[in-house]
Design a protein around this motif. Structure first.
Motif, short mmCIF file in Angstrom:
data_model
loop_
_atom_site.label_atom_id
_atom_site.label_comp_id
_atom_site.label_asym_id
_atom_site.label_seq_id
_atom_site.Cartn_x
_atom_site.Cartn_y
_atom_site.Cartn_z
N ALA A 3 -8.47 -5.04 3.88
CA ALA A 3 -7.24 -4.29 4.13
C ALA A 3 -7.12 -3.84 5.58
O ALA A 3 -6.01 -3.79 6.13
CB ALA A 3 -7.17 -3.08 3.20
N GLY A 49 -8.28 -5.46 8.13
CA GLY A 49 -8.10 -6.61 9.00
C GLY A 49 -9.35 -7.41 9.29
O GLY A 49 -9.32 -8.29 10.17
N ASP A 51 -11.31 -10.41 8.86
CA ASP A 51 -10.79 -11.72 8.46
C ASP A 51 -11.94 -12.61 8.03
O ASP A 51 -12.83 -12.92 8.83
CB ASP A 51 -10.05 -12.34 9.66
N PRO A 73 0.06 0.94 6.20
CA PRO A 73 -0.10 -0.52 6.04
C PRO A 73 -1.46 -0.91 5.45
O PRO A 73 -1.55 -1.91 4.73
CB PRO A 73 0.05 -1.05 7.47
N GLU A 126 -1.10 -0.30 1.69
CA GLU A 126 -0.24 -1.31 1.06
C GLU A 126 -0.97 -2.65 0.95
O GLU A 126 -0.88 -3.34 -0.07
CB GLU A 126 1.05 -1.45 1.86
N ARG A 127 -1.67 -3.03 2.01
CA ARG A 127 -2.42 -4.28 1.98
C ARG A 127 -3.54 -4.21 0.94
O ARG A 127 -3.80 -5.18 0.21
CB ARG A 127 -3.00 -4.55 3.37
N ARG A 128 -4.18 -3.08 0.84
CA ARG A 128 -5.26 -2.90 -0.13
C ARG A 128 -4.73 -3.04 -1.55
O ARG A 128 -5.36 -3.68 -2.41
CB ARG A 128 -5.90 -1.52 0.07
N GLU A 132 -2.12 -4.67 -2.50
CA GLU A 132 -1.77 -6.08 -2.71
C GLU A 132 -3.02 -6.90 -3.04
O GLU A 132 -3.03 -7.72 -3.96
CB GLU A 132 -1.10 -6.62 -1.45
N LEU A 133 -4.11 -6.68 -2.30
CA LEU A 133 -5.35 -7.41 -2.54
C LEU A 133 -5.97 -7.05 -3.89
O LEU A 133 -6.55 -7.91 -4.56
CB LEU A 133 -6.35 -7.10 -1.43
#
Length: 339
Positions: free
Chosen positions: A76, A78, A80, A293, A296-298, A300-301
């Motif tokens: 989440a 970043g 990668d 953000p 929200e990314r977390r 989603e994952l």
């Protein structure tokens, strides 16, 4: 191809114990640096579940549950998986085997003298009932570092003695084998140290329940900032206030991108004419903008746990190949019998 394969970049090893979701202290102390460094270094990120058992053996399920939670936090913010290799420590048997080998090259007295271990033993109130795995942590850390042949280890200043002891073991093994079998490592200490807790009484910690998790929502963030310790003698906005020890200013130093504005606020606070409410309002907005953000990314994952597990499986498989190769080099260098 593994994320770090066929690269002459410096090798970084970093990671966390999965004792709970990560928080703002992790973010400022290591996570945001990892996101930057993965573009220029070969970075391995170790979810240290085996090491977490050294003082959580009574509740291993807590560790198991949090492996995925920590992985979610990594992705989440970043980190990668095409640039960094994320591994699960307990699935890398070479680390345990190297730890056992290294324990033959260090004394109990040396382990007990390690300042990091001494401080942690006192903080946990072990007395003489020290779990053997906890006492042997410097040897296990040396195994982690050397298995990946890491030369840069991002750590807090309090962990620097662990790197020093790792290098002692490396030099002894290199002397004994008569060649540069393993590289020495350098501690990379962040400019901003560990964040204090919101009450200012201790460092931010998962175990102490005084942390702001990366998944905190806007209400939780506002509540945490509202509880932050400032200057107890700053009763009115017109009163001069102390910046030193003021947790709100510590967080502004860590997270506010406008350095000049923070400097101006400090000057105004010291002189008088700036209230705690206005300061906390500014910090609340900054932290909410930072974490939105990530949160929200977390989320989603988290809806695709199979993807997260695949990241861990792939990274761990790559890490296993590397650490097994190093283990065999060490065994061969020491002249151990191999079938």
């Amino acid at each position: 191809m593994p994320a770090n394969e066929s690269s002459n970049r410096p090798v970084i090893l970093t990671g966390d114990r999965p004792t709970g979701p990560l928080h703002l202290g992790h973010y400022v102390g290591s996570l945001r640096n990892r996101v930057t460094l993965q573009a220029t270094h070969s970075q391995y990120v170790l979810i240290a579940d085996a090491q977490a058992l050294t003082d959580n053996a009574a509740d291993p399920d807590r560790i198991r549950r949090n492996v995925l939670e920590v992985a979610l936090d990594y992705l989440a913010v970043g980190i990668d998986p095409s640039l960094s290799t994320i591994c699960v420590q307990s699935a890398l048997p070479a680390l345990a085997e190297l730890t056992l080998l290294y324990l033959n090259f260090v004394t109990v007295a040396r382990l007990e003298r390690n300042p990091t271990i001494k401080d942690e033993i006192q903080a946990r109130g072990f007395g003489r009932d020290i779990p053997a795995g906890f006492l042997c942590y410097p040897a296990a850390q040396a195994a982690d570092i050397t298995a990946f042949k890491a030369t840069i280890i991002p750590v807090g200043e309090d962990q620097a003695p662990i790197i020093e002891q790792t290098n002692e073991l490396v030099r002894r093994l290199n002397r004994q084998t008569g060649r540069d079998l393993l590289p020495v490592a350098e501690a990379l200490i962040p400019a901003i140290g560990r964040l204090p807790s919101v009450d200012g009484k201790a460092k931010m910690s998962k175990s102490q329940g005084n942390a702001v998790p990366l998944s905190a929502d806007d209400v939780e963030i506002a509540a945490a900032v509202q509880r932050m310790y400032t200057d107890p003698d700053h009763l009115r906005a017109s009163d001069p206030g102390r910046v030193e020890g003021n947790v709100v200013f510590t967080y502004l130093d860590a997270f506010d991108p406008d350095l000049q504005a923070v400097a101006d606020l400090k000057a105004q606070y010291r002189q008088g004419g700036l209230g705690d409410v206005a300061l906390k309002h500014r910090l609340t907005g900054i932290l909410q903008a930072l974490l939105a953000p990530i949160r929200e990314r977390r989320a989603e994952l988290a809806r695709d746990p199979d993807f997260v597990r695949d990241v861990l499986r792939t990274g761990t498989a790559n890490g296993r190949a590397l650490t097994e190769a190093t283990k065999h080099e060490v065994m061969e260098g020491l002249g151990l019998f191999r079938l």
